[in-house]
Design a protein around this motif. Structure first.
Motif, PDB file in Angstrom:
ATOM      1  N   ARG A  65       2.969  14.043   8.381  1.00  0.00           N
ATOM      2  CA  ARG A  65       3.357  14.944   7.213  1.00  0.00           C
ATOM      3  C   ARG A  65       4.127  14.301   6.084  1.00  0.00           C
ATOM      4  N   GLU A  66       5.132  13.502   6.656  1.00  0.00           N
ATOM      5  CA  GLU A  66       6.115  12.928   5.807  1.00  0.00           C
ATOM      6  C   GLU A  66       5.450  11.816   5.148  1.00  0.00           C
ATOM      7  N   LEU A  67       4.816  11.187   5.912  1.00  0.00           N
ATOM      8  CA  LEU A  67       4.068   9.950   5.134  1.00  0.00           C
ATOM      9  C   LEU A  67       3.298  10.437   4.047  1.00  0.00           C
ATOM     10  N   LYS A  68       2.432  11.528   4.425  1.00  0.00           N
ATOM     11  CA  LYS A  68       1.450  12.114   3.608  1.00  0.00           C
ATOM     12  C   LYS A  68       2.248  12.536   2.082  1.00  0.00           C
ATOM     13  N   ALA A  69       3.439  13.065   2.181  1.00  0.00           N
ATOM     14  CA  ALA A  69       4.187  13.722   1.247  1.00  0.00           C
ATOM     15  C   ALA A  69       4.777  12.332   0.378  1.00  0.00           C
ATOM     16  N   GLN A  70       5.089  11.581   1.122  1.00  0.00           N
ATOM     17  CA  GLN A  70       5.651  10.080   0.317  1.00  0.00           C
ATOM     18  C   GLN A  70       4.409   9.497  -0.275  1.00  0.00           C
ATOM     19  N   PHE A  71       3.250   9.637   0.051  1.00  0.00           N
ATOM     20  CA  PHE A  71       1.870   8.908  -0.597  1.00  0.00           C
ATOM     21  C   PHE A  71       1.799   9.905  -1.872  1.00  0.00           C
ATOM     22  N   GLY A  72       1.863  11.187  -1.704  1.00  0.00           N
ATOM     23  CA  GLY A  72       1.676  11.983  -2.883  1.00  0.00           C
ATOM     24  C   GLY A  72       2.516  11.882  -3.724  1.00  0.00           C
ATOM     25  N   GLU A  73       3.790  11.483  -3.625  1.00  0.00           N
ATOM     26  CA  GLU A  73       4.829  11.222  -4.609  1.00  0.00           C
ATOM     27  C   GLU A  73       4.578  10.004  -5.420  1.00  0.00           C
ATOM     28  N   ILE A  74       4.305   9.126  -4.873  1.00  0.00           N
ATOM     29  CA  ILE A  74       4.078   7.707  -5.285  1.00  0.00           C
ATOM     30  C   ILE A  74       2.777   7.532  -6.140  1.00  0.00           C
ATOM     31  N   ILE A  75       1.551   8.304  -5.746  1.00  0.00           N
ATOM     32  CA  ILE A  75       0.418   8.463  -6.354  1.00  0.00           C
ATOM     33  C   ILE A  75       0.768   9.343  -7.683  1.00  0.00           C
ATOM     34  N   GLU A  76       1.270  10.140  -7.609  1.00  0.00           N
ATOM     35  CA  GLU A  76       1.568  10.948  -8.886  1.00  0.00           C
ATOM     36  C   GLU A  76       2.541  10.396  -9.907  1.00  0.00           C
ATOM     37  N   GLN A  77       3.374   9.432  -9.371  1.00  0.00           N
ATOM     38  CA  GLN A  77       4.229   8.647 -10.311  1.00  0.00           C
ATOM     39  C   GLN A  77       3.478   7.635 -11.263  1.00  0.00           C
ATOM     40  N   ARG A  78       2.525   7.099 -10.263  1.00  0.00           N
ATOM     41  CA  ARG A  78       1.850   6.146 -10.864  1.00  0.00           C
ATOM     42  C   ARG A  78       0.675   6.472 -11.795  1.00  0.00           C
ATOM     43  N   ARG A  79       0.266   7.596 -11.700  1.00  0.00           N
ATOM     44  CA  ARG A  79      -0.732   8.220 -12.474  1.00  0.00           C
ATOM     45  C   ARG A  79      -0.161   8.606 -13.770  1.00  0.00           C
ATOM     46  N   ALA A  80       1.233   8.771 -13.609  1.00  0.00           N
ATOM     47  CA  ALA A  80       1.973   9.444 -14.997  1.00  0.00           C
ATOM     48  C   ALA A  80       2.330   8.238 -15.820  1.00  0.00           C
ATOM     49  N   ARG A  81       2.120   7.013 -15.552  1.00  0.00           N
ATOM     50  CA  ARG A  81       2.321   5.570 -16.242  1.00  0.00           C
ATOM     51  C   ARG A  81       0.990   5.398 -16.757  1.00  0.00           C
ATOM     52  N   PRO A  82       1.020   4.312 -17.869  1.00  0.00           N
ATOM     53  CA  PRO A  82      -0.021   3.836 -18.329  1.00  0.00           C
ATOM     54  C   PRO A  82      -0.617   3.036 -17.282  1.00  0.00           C
ATOM     55  N   PRO A 120      -2.240  -0.251 -15.938  1.00  0.00           N
ATOM     56  CA  PRO A 120      -1.974  -1.969 -16.304  1.00  0.00           C
ATOM     57  C   PRO A 120      -3.388  -2.597 -16.708  1.00  0.00           C
ATOM     58  N   ASP A 121      -3.140  -3.834 -17.362  1.00  0.00           N
ATOM     59  CA  ASP A 121      -4.257  -4.212 -17.922  1.00  0.00           C
ATOM     60  C   ASP A 121      -5.136  -4.891 -16.739  1.00  0.00           C
ATOM     61  N   SER A 122      -4.239  -5.354 -15.885  1.00  0.00           N
ATOM     62  CA  SER A 122      -4.949  -6.127 -14.522  1.00  0.00           C
ATOM     63  C   SER A 122      -4.458  -5.173 -13.098  1.00  0.00           C
ATOM     64  N   PRO A 123      -5.172  -5.121 -12.044  1.00  0.00           N
ATOM     65  CA  PRO A 123      -4.507  -4.308 -11.042  1.00  0.00           C
ATOM     66  C   PRO A 123      -3.505  -5.338 -10.298  1.00  0.00           C
ATOM     67  N   ARG A 124      -2.706  -4.582  -9.785  1.00  0.00           N
ATOM     68  CA  ARG A 124      -1.392  -5.262  -9.063  1.00  0.00           C
ATOM     69  C   ARG A 124      -1.356  -5.145  -7.564  1.00  0.00           C
ATOM     70  N   ASP A 125      -1.994  -4.006  -7.261  1.00  0.00           N
ATOM     71  CA  ASP A 125      -1.979  -3.861  -5.861  1.00  0.00           C
ATOM     72  C   ASP A 125      -3.134  -2.781  -5.520  1.00  0.00           C
ATOM     73  N   LEU A 126      -3.411  -2.215  -4.349  1.00  0.00           N
ATOM     74  CA  LEU A 126      -4.828  -1.465  -3.972  1.00  0.00           C
ATOM     75  C   LEU A 126      -4.616  -0.282  -4.711  1.00  0.00           C
ATOM     76  N   LEU A 127      -3.419   0.656  -4.740  1.00  0.00           N
ATOM     77  CA  LEU A 127      -3.455   1.580  -5.535  1.00  0.00           C
ATOM     78  C   LEU A 127      -3.948   1.861  -7.033  1.00  0.00           C
ATOM     79  N   ASP A 128      -3.642   0.376  -7.662  1.00  0.00           N
ATOM     80  CA  ASP A 128      -3.952   0.300  -8.952  1.00  0.00           C
ATOM     81  C   ASP A 128      -5.740   0.385  -9.000  1.00  0.00           C
ATOM     82  N   VAL A 129      -6.209  -0.336  -8.025  1.00  0.00           N
ATOM     83  CA  VAL A 129      -7.472  -0.514  -7.902  1.00  0.00           C
ATOM     84  C   VAL A 129      -8.236   1.024  -7.930  1.00  0.00           C
ATOM     85  N   LEU A 130      -7.539   1.758  -6.687  1.00  0.00           N
ATOM     86  CA  LEU A 130      -8.216   3.058  -6.684  1.00  0.00           C
ATOM     87  C   LEU A 130      -7.944   3.910  -7.588  1.00  0.00           C
ATOM     88  N   LEU A 131      -6.809   4.023  -8.288  1.00  0.00           N
ATOM     89  CA  LEU A 131      -6.678   4.976  -9.451  1.00  0.00           C
ATOM     90  C   LEU A 131      -7.563   4.629 -10.456  1.00  0.00           C
TER      91      LEU A 131
END
Length: 444
Positions: free
Chosen positions: A201-218, A220-231
């Motif tokens: 559950r702790e890991l899930k909460a950390q995932f959620g926080e990182i994903i929401e922070q990334r969604r709030a940013r513009p 990138p022009d090119s994906p830098r990591d797997l999360l960029d690709v999935l978003l």
């Protein structure tokens, strides 16, 4: 078709073969293989297979006639507890969810993301080694931490570092469950089960926080990591993204670290191999980006040889989804089939001088083994999705270690008789000091 089970050791009264197996897992499997051949019964519900063709066929028929073992690290459980491994319908559903995840997550394993990750890889390695200040350390935990950081970086870039400790806690909690002498029902709220669910559950909460922070940013022009690709994928929900990242992160945990520990151990015994790798490592000189694997053929061959001799995932399993026939034997639905890459990789019927560490065997024109006798990453529909990424990580790190560090092995460690979830050297201690590599190495 009547079930016909192969013979095997009878074991002890009431306790069966488990005490002898737990005392020396690898040795027990090897002795039984010698006594009973390529297929034998461990107990009334489990057979062990040692023939490459049979293993390959079973791996190839996974998701059809066979189901992969329920891996609750990688999704085989719910927030409220664990999926019952005896529930065939539930296991089949998990298999379909897993394959859907694999198809979608494969988008992240493209060249731009892997190249960006490779560029950050060495900085992470140097930063972790600097913390040791040249003091002798336990190699396997150090390399496990480094490999955890590598996988987290691939998934989340620089934002993944904070996850490594939580992943370590989750894996440690899960390992205490699967390694326990007495297997308790997974729904039972005992301490080790509560620790596991809490870490998840702790890991899930950390995932959620990182994903929401990334969604709030513009974006990138090119994906830098797997999360960029999935978003950037229009057909993935936030929950699916979180599950795909969790699968990738946890399924890769520990394996590169165990392999790197074996690399360090073997290099301490073989200065000839080390020198060949050092000469080849000159491909790093005056380069901003890491070299391609094609520029490090001998180093890559050494890594392949380590994965042959010491595959971290040394034991694999499948469950018969329906009545199946293996050789002359017929197994009922629900029967477990186990096989060991470690034993197949060291069988002299399939390999020439399998007890010898010889990277050169991978550099000849012919494949150095009988067909299907090499599967450190598995095979078939459930082959490790990150096999290429893992080879890239292991090859580049090994090359950099040899070129830039004096590695002084204090205790060479031993091959564990009791392989746990991962096969890693025991009691391996070494120090890592930045070396003066201004002089060019010579192979002569």
């Amino acid at each position: 078709m009547t079930e016909q089970l192969p013979p095997g050791p009878r074991g002890r009264l009431l306790r069966g073969n488990r005490p002898d197996y737990e005392a020396d897992r690898l040795g027990f499997l090897l002795r039984c293989h010698e006594d009973y051949g390529d297929i034998w019964s461990f107990d009334d519900s489990t057979v062990v297979i040692g023939a490459p063709d049979a293993v390959h066929e079973i791996l190839g028929r996974t998701n059809g006639d066979y189901l992969a073992e329920v891996n609750f690290f990688a999704g085989g459980f719910a927030d409220g507890g664990f999926v019952d491994g005896g529930d065939m319908a539930g296991a089949a559903h998990l298999a379909e969810v897993w394959m859907t995840a694999r198809r979608k997550v494969s988008r992240g394993f493209h060249r731009k993301v892997v190249t960006a990750h490779a560029g950050r890889l060495i900085g992470m390695l140097d930063e972790r080694l600097e913390r040791t200040a040249g003091r002798p350390v336990d190699v396997q935990p150090l390399m496990a931490n480094i490999s955890g950081c590598m996988v987290a970086d691939f998934c989340f870039g620089g934002e993944g570092a904070e996850l490594v400790e939580t992943v370590d806690s989750l894996v440690a909690a899960g390992t205490s469950i699967v390694s326990a002498a007495r297997i308790l029902p997974r729904w039972l709220p005992v301490a080790r089960h509560r620790r596991f669910v809490s870490a998840r559950r702790e890991l899930k909460a950390q995932f959620g926080e990182i994903i929401e922070q990334r969604r709030a940013r513009p974006a990138p022009d090119s994906p830098r990591d797997l999360l960029d690709v999935l978003l950037a994928a229009p057909d993935l929900s936030p929950h699916q993204i979180q599950e795909l990242l969790r699968v990738t992160l946890l399924a890769s945990h520990g394996v590169p670290g165990a392999a790197l520990a074996w690399c360090v151990r073997e290099l301490s015994f073989r200065p000839d191999i080390r020198l060949r790798i050092e000469v080849e490592a000159e491909a790093w000189e005056a380069r901003e980006a890491p070299p391609e694997l094609s520029e490090l053929p001998y180093t890559e061959a050494f890594v392949k040889e380590i994965l042959r001799a010491y595959p971290p995932t040394w034991l694999l399993g499948r469950t018969a989804r329906r009545r199946v026939r293996i050789g002359e034997w017929t197994l009922p639905p629900g029967h477990e089939i186990m096989f060991s890459p470690y034993l197949v990789h060291r069988d002299p019927r399939w390999w020439n001088e399998p007890g010898k560490i010889d990277p050169q065997r991978w550099l000849g024109e012919k494949v150095p083994h009988t067909p299907h006798a090499y599967f450190p990453f598995g095979a078939g529909p459930r082959v490790c999705l990150g096999a290429h990424l893992g080879m890239m990580q292991l090859t580049l790190v090994t090359s950099w270690l040899v070129r830039h560090y004096e590695i002084d092995v204090e205790e060479p460690g031993t091959v564990p008789a009791n392989g746990s979830a991962l096969l890693a050297p025991r009691a391996l201690r070494a120090s890592f000091a930045v070396r003066d590599h201004t002089a060019t190495a010579s192979p002569h």
